[in-house]
Design a protein around this motif. Structure first.
Motif, mmCIF file in Angstrom:
data_model
loop_
_atom_site.group_PDB
_atom_site.id
_atom_site.type_symbol
_atom_site.label_atom_id
_atom_site.label_comp_id
_atom_site.label_asym_id
_atom_site.label_seq_id
_atom_site.Cartn_x
_atom_site.Cartn_y
_atom_site.Cartn_z
ATOM 1 N N ASP A 315 29.225 3.327 23.202
ATOM 2 C CA ASP A 315 29.167 3.335 24.671
ATOM 3 C C ASP A 315 27.732 3.215 25.170
ATOM 4 O OD1 ASP A 315 31.887 3.560 24.775
ATOM 5 O OD2 ASP A 315 31.909 5.738 25.045
ATOM 6 N N LEU A 316 26.818 3.921 24.508
ATOM 7 C CA LEU A 316 25.403 3.841 24.912
ATOM 8 C C LEU A 316 24.860 2.426 24.753
ATOM 9 C CD1 LEU A 316 23.907 7.097 23.336
ATOM 10 C CD2 LEU A 316 24.276 6.638 25.763
ATOM 11 N N VAL A 317 25.199 1.801 23.634
ATOM 12 C CA VAL A 317 24.718 0.444 23.364
ATOM 13 C C VAL A 317 25.322 -0.543 24.354
ATOM 14 C CG1 VAL A 317 24.665 -1.412 21.655
ATOM 15 C CG2 VAL A 317 24.357 0.967 20.925
ATOM 16 N N THR A 318 26.620 -0.378 24.644
ATOM 17 C CA THR A 318 27.322 -1.325 25.521
ATOM 18 C C THR A 318 26.768 -1.320 26.937
ATOM 19 O OG1 THR A 318 29.332 -1.004 24.205
ATOM 20 C CG2 THR A 318 29.596 -2.013 26.374
ATOM 21 N N ILE A 319 26.473 -0.125 27.463
ATOM 22 C CA ILE A 319 25.993 -0.066 28.857
ATOM 23 C C ILE A 319 24.483 -0.257 28.959
ATOM 24 C CG2 ILE A 319 27.895 1.451 29.547
ATOM 25 C CD1 ILE A 319 25.929 3.796 29.500
ATOM 26 N N GLY A 320 23.813 -0.439 27.805
ATOM 27 C CA GLY A 320 22.373 -0.699 27.814
ATOM 28 C C GLY A 320 21.520 0.538 27.956
ATOM 29 N N ALA A 321 22.123 1.726 27.698
ATOM 30 C CA ALA A 321 21.363 2.976 27.847
ATOM 31 C C ALA A 321 20.504 3.276 26.634
ATOM 32 C CB ALA A 321 22.316 4.144 28.100
ATOM 33 N N TYR A 322 20.721 2.538 25.545
ATOM 34 C CA TYR A 322 19.943 2.804 24.330
ATOM 35 C C TYR A 322 18.758 1.846 24.242
ATOM 36 C CZ TYR A 322 18.506 3.063 19.496
ATOM 37 O OH TYR A 322 17.745 3.193 18.371
#
Length: 366
Positions: A315-322
């Protein structure tokens, strides 16, 4: 209970006791044939020579005389041969909801597996799907070395029950000849439903989700008969049709406790056009250390670790939060996710040798 239609039966009919019908004679003439639950020809291709089953053939091999499992059994499916390796004589469950690709995967394994003989039991199958499975999923090359036993969903419960035992008896006869047999059964859930129907009819009390106590007593009587014997072996794959995709429903839970591993098919992967839809993180083989080399075990462990790290942070990778560079392990997992996903996907008619699968996986993770 009746084994056929009861139309025309009435009080006063003459009744005669009959012996259990003999099974077809094991041999090359039996390969490529389709039989009914009683072992009689179901394909209209003529009669088969028969033989009486030997006494005691319906018992599982003696625990102290079973061969230990130490040889790998190649299926030709990359995801299985590497992440969930079969041993020759191992028994696994294939757990999935409806419409996730069980029949297609069974056909891939039947065509590509390194077995001498394939015995397939279609228990409680839809009538429409029988011919479709034989001609489309199994194909001429798969059927040529297979024996198929069929009892469709409209047949009485005792016949559906007997179809599973007939398929197992045929596999046992080939095993006793020293053959390397692959037994595919679809599905144990419908076998359990047939026994539930019989149990309720004779007055057994319903227990978990309506399943009667005899269902859970009958499951090990069927499942323990496969596996390695004194001479040959039966490598068995039993499908379990989980209700509502609940992997902990009663039959799935009981079967998982008896078998030597389980393969889980994911509806989410199927919806993402990922076939075969095997969730390798939820699937496990209890004999992977017995059939794989230390190097193969290490390669798969690293691949599993990368997949697990990515899933936890997806989820973090998908929304660009990482932000890349924050975590070296996650950076590595992200960079390897697409190659590993490509490795786990495979065409329906693609057959990959076991050594090739491990070579490709090692190249990806190293």
């Amino acid at each position: 209970m009746p084994l056929g239609e009861t139309a025309g039966l009435h009080a006063g009919c003459e009744v005669a006791a009959a012996d259990r019908p003999p099974l077809p004679l094991i041999g090359p003439r039996l390969l490529g044939r389709v039989l009914d639950a009683m072992g009689k020809p179901y394909d209209g291709l003529g009669l088969l020579p028969t033989a009486r089953a030997e006494k005691g053939s319906a018992r599982p091999p003696h625990p102290m005389r079973r061969q230990r499992i130490h040889d790998a059994f190649a299926t030709g499916v990359r995801a299985i041969d590497s992440f969930i390796p079969f041993g020759r004589g191992q028994r696994l469950g294939l757990f999935a909801g409806s419409g996730v690709g069980k029949s297609t995967l069974m056909g891939m394994i039947a065509r590509g597996a390194e077995a001498d003989v394939v015995v397939i039991g279609l228990v409680g199958e839809r009538g429409r799907e029988v011919r479709e499975f034989i001609e489309k999923d199994l194909g001429p090359e798969g059927l040529a070395r297979s024996v198929v036993v069929v009892a469709t969903s409209d047949t009485p419960a005792p016949l559906r029950l007997r179809a599973a035992f007939t398929a197992t008896s045929i596999a046992e006869a080939y095993r006793d000849e020293g053959k390397n047999v692959l037994l595919l059964m679809d599905s144990v859930t419908r076998f359990a439903m047939a026994q539930r129907e019989i149990g309720l009819a004779v007055g057994e009390p319903p227990a978990t989700r309506g399943y009667t106590p005899s269902v859970f007593a009958m499951l090990p009587r069927l499942l323990e008969r496969s596996g390695a014997g004194e001479n040959g072996s039966i490598t068995a794959l039993y499908t379990v049709l989980v209700e509502g995709d609940d992997m902990n429903e009663p039959v799935a839970d009981a079967v998982r406790g008896i078998l030597d591993g389980h393969i889980v098919l994911s509806r989410a992967l199927a919806h993402a056009n990922h076939y075969p839809a095997i969730d390798v993180l939820e699937s496990i083989s209890r004999l992977n250390r017995d059939v794989c080399t230390p190097e193969e075990i290490d390669t798969v462990a690293r691949a599993r670790e990368h997949l697990a790290i990515f899933r936890r942070n997806e989820d973090l990778v998908t929304i660009g939060a990482y932000q890349k560079g924050t975590n070296a392990s996650l950076d590595r997992a992200v960079s390897l996710h697409e190659p590993l996903k490509g490795f786990l996907r495979q065409g329906v008619h693609e057959h990959v040798p076991r050594e090739t699968s491990f070579g490709l996986l090692k190249k990806i993770v190293s």
